[in-house]
Design a protein around this motif. Structure first.
Motif, PDB file in Angstrom:
ATOM      1  N   ARG A  79       0.811  -1.208   0.281  1.00  0.00           N
ATOM      2  CA  ARG A  79      -0.128   0.065  -0.091  1.00  0.00           C
ATOM      3  C   ARG A  79       0.843   1.339  -0.016  1.00  0.00           C
ATOM      4  N   ARG A 107       2.136   1.943  -3.522  1.00  0.00           N
ATOM      5  CA  ARG A 107       0.995   2.408  -4.374  1.00  0.00           C
ATOM      6  C   ARG A 107       0.567   3.773  -3.942  1.00  0.00           C
ATOM      7  N   GLU A 153       3.076  -2.643 -11.830  1.00  0.00           N
ATOM      8  CA  GLU A 153       2.583  -3.114 -10.611  1.00  0.00           C
ATOM      9  C   GLU A 153       3.086  -4.522 -10.324  1.00  0.00           C
ATOM     10  N   PHE A 213      -4.199   3.375 -13.284  1.00  0.00           N
ATOM     11  CA  PHE A 213      -3.434   2.957 -12.202  1.00  0.00           C
ATOM     12  C   PHE A 213      -4.429   4.227 -10.936  1.00  0.00           C
ATOM     13  N   ALA A 231      -6.196   2.757  -7.824  1.00  0.00           N
ATOM     14  CA  ALA A 231      -5.551   3.097  -6.450  1.00  0.00           C
ATOM     15  C   ALA A 231      -6.819   3.681  -5.731  1.00  0.00           C
TER      16      ALA A 231
END
Length: 644
Positions: free
Chosen positions: A318, A321, A342, A374, A378
């Protein structure tokens, strides 16, 4: 303090080709007799930055900056004049020369920056020797590198990886070399109490774009001593110093920029060891931030080196990201396309590439997500069944991401893509974005700002002294005519242009002016900057004598107005009983008003309005045409300078 030789600056300019200096920062392409590229001082898509090798000068039309190699280094690296001399002197093996004195005086005269560069090179060599040492510490660190990190020793040599022994020793070495206390304190190699910052750690040198060592990243080891104030930190970085601003550099940029030309794509990873792994498997264009958020300066650095796209490869958790999501608006504002590779949850680039090499990277590229794909995934946390309210909140965050995108067309394309991915009406998304933008603009309009500079504007404010200095430096005959016509008391103000104009005219009046020795007349940063800026400009007057006369008339008229106002005020406030003084003032006013009717004028040479005038005007027109053609018509010779 020792004084730099007057002849040194002239000799340095003669030795240093400006193409060699500029090409470390800008990718240049031939355009006629000149070379051009994207401005290193602004964000632009169309090249407006020119280098003129025959003059050894550069000119940036987007910011109106210009000058010689010394001025370019000053601007690019935020250096003083002396620091720029030291930087160029070191790079081109022509050390700064001083009028009198010994090496000790020379060191005293050198800047702290120059000493810091030297000190970091010495430190890196010492760390490297400790890495290679045939002792217990050397054996431990090589074993750690090859077995625990699974890196070959050749890679450590490529990046000059070193080892800081647990007991230290660098401080004693640097003191033995008699570095100044001021430089030692500013080096970042020591804590404020004087103890060494790096002990018992793997040492990775950080280099600037030119390849100079400016800092270190240190990896925690089993040998890191318990009394290390940063013992629990896995990585410790050098603090910011006069030669290191972590938000302005990217690790490996000095190497990666040489490998980006073909694909025009950089690979952005999280840390230095990730970069090294990429290099080992053949991904040579990998770079990493210096342990901070990705900054606007770093994005601009990538854009300046002809990147059109960056691939983002961060840790598959996380935090990775979220970090990637923060990168997105920065890249969009810099005009860079981005795609996101990713990783599976819990994986990092080092682990993946060490197992599967370049094939793993190629596999990730096949399933890479675009910027909006993305971002939407996200923001929704991969929730395909997100509620309308959650989608609306995600859309508002998309607005924040694309708001500073410089291209409206690109902005609309991203908005269209996001609306499809979020399953919202494109029309509604555009309407909401319009409302968001209006609200943001109004908020910015009411935000107090400090006084704005015109430095980057398209309009440049100049004074009559600046214009007359332009004539004096570009037209030798006009310079002598101005010296004959101007009384130096007409020149007002304490600007660099005013002071330099007075000094040059005084030299001409005294019969000792030599244009080639201008550098020896320059005193201080502002004078050097003004002189560099003027010399970088092309003569721009179709009839220079006429234009010079207009400036001379304005200078004289301004003096008359100011002097007339002063005399009138003195007369008004004059003691009525002091008639003699009143007569003197009145007489001076009369003479002043008479002079006003007969202003000074410059007389061109007798042949100026004949054949020679046509020739001079033709020369000016040709120069203007060349300058315009350089801006508007690219001669595509397929010759590129720099970054091969």
């Amino acid at each position: 303090m020792a004084r730099i030789k007057d002849t040194y600056v002239t000799d340095l300019k003669a030795r240093v080709p400006i193409l060699d200096v500029v090409s470390t920062h800008v990718k240049l392409k031939r355009a006629g007799k000149s070379w051009k590229g994207l401005s290193p001082f602004s964000q632009e898509k169309t090249p407006s930055f020119y280098v003129h090798p025959e003059k050894n000068m550069f000119k940036c039309f987007s910011t109106d900056k210009g000058g010689d190699a010394i001025r370019f280094v000053q601007l690019m690296e935020n250096l003083t004049f002396v620091e720029a001399l030291e930087t160029l002197g070191s790079r081109f093996n022509f050390p700064v020369q001083y009028e009198h004195g010994s090496a000790a005086e020379a060191r005293q005269a050198s800047s702290v920056r120059a000493e810091l560069f030297e000190m970091h090179e010495v430190a890196s060599n010492w760390f490297r020797q400790c890495f290679l040492a045939e002792d217990e510490g050397g054996a431990f660190i090589r074993d750690y590198w090859t077995k625990q990190r699974n890196f070959p020793l050749e890679l450590a040599e490529e990046y000059e990886v070193g080892f800081a022994p647990p007991k230290g020793g660098l401080g004693a070495l640097l003191r033995q070399k008699q570095y100044r206390k001021e430089a030692l304190g500013k080096s970042g190699l020591f804590f404020s109490g004087g103890s060494e910052r790096f002990r018992g750690r793997l040492m990775i040198p950080i280099r600037d774009t030119q390849g100079r060592i400016v800092a270190f990243t240190a990896r925690q080891l089993e040998l890191t001593p318990q009394d290390d104030p940063a013992r629990e930190a896995k990585y410790v970085n050098s603090p910011e110093t006069p030669i290191f601003r972590k938000g302005n550099l990217l690790f490996n940029m000095d190497k990666a920029r040489l490998h980006v030309a073909e694909q025009k794509t950089f690979l952005l990873v999280e840390g230095q060891l990730d970069v090294m792994r990429c290099w080992q498997v053949g991904a040579k264009a990998a770079v990493a931030p210096q342990g901070t958020a990705f900054t606007e300066m770093q994005a601009n650095l990538l854009a300046r080196h002809q990147a059109e796209k960056i691939e983002v490869l961060l840790d598959g958790d996380r935090a990775g990201r979220d970090a990637a999501l923060r990168i997105l608006p920065v890249t969009l504002e810099a005009g860079l396309e981005s795609s996101f590779l990713e990783l599976p949850e819990g994986e990092d680039p080092d682990d993946l590439l060490s197992k599967d090499g370049l094939d793993a990277l190629d596999s990730l590229r096949k399933i890479a997500k675009s910027a909006m794909e993305f971002a939407v995934n996200a923001l929704l946390n991969d929730d395909a069944n997100a509620t309308p309210i959650k989608r609306q909140k995600a859309l508002e965050q998309i607005f924040e991401i694309i708001f500073n995108c410089p291209s409206v067309a690109v902005q609309e394309a991203y908005l269209r893509k996001a609306s499809i991915l979020l399953d919202v009406s494109e029309g509604a998304a555009k309407q909401d974005f319009s409302t968001f933008r209006s609200r943001r603009i109004r908020r910015q309009a009411f935000t107090p700002v400090e006084e704005q500079s015109t430095e980057n504007g398209s309009e440049k404010l100049t004074t009559v002294e600046f214009e007359l200095l332009f004539f004096a430096l570009h037209y030798e005959q006009i310079a002598h005519a101005l010296a004959d016509a101007i009384n130096l008391e007409w020149i007002k103000g304490d600007s660099a242009a005013s002071i330099l104009l007075s000094r040059i005219l005084n030299e001409i009046q005294a019969g000792i002016w030599e244009k080639d020795q201008l550098d020896s007349l320059l005193k201080g940063e502002e004078e050097r900057n003004v002189a560099s800026e003027i010399r970088a400009e092309e003569p721009r007057f179709p009839d220079p004598w006429h234009s010079a006369n207009e400036c001379l008339s304005e200078l004289f008229s301004r003096f008359i107005r100011q002097r007339e106002s002063e005399l009138t005020d003195r007369l008004v406030n004059q003691d009525p009983n002091n008639l003699d003084q009143a007569k003197v003032l009145q007489s001076e006013l009369t003479k002043l008003r008479s002079a006003k009717e007969n202003p000074p004028t410059l007389t061109p040479p007798s042949d100026f309005y004949g054949h020679d005038q046509d020739h001079d005007q033709s020369e000016n027109k040709n120069a203007n045409r060349l300058e315009q053609s350089e801006k508007d018509e690219e001669e595509d010779d397929d010759v590129v300078f720099g970054f091969e």
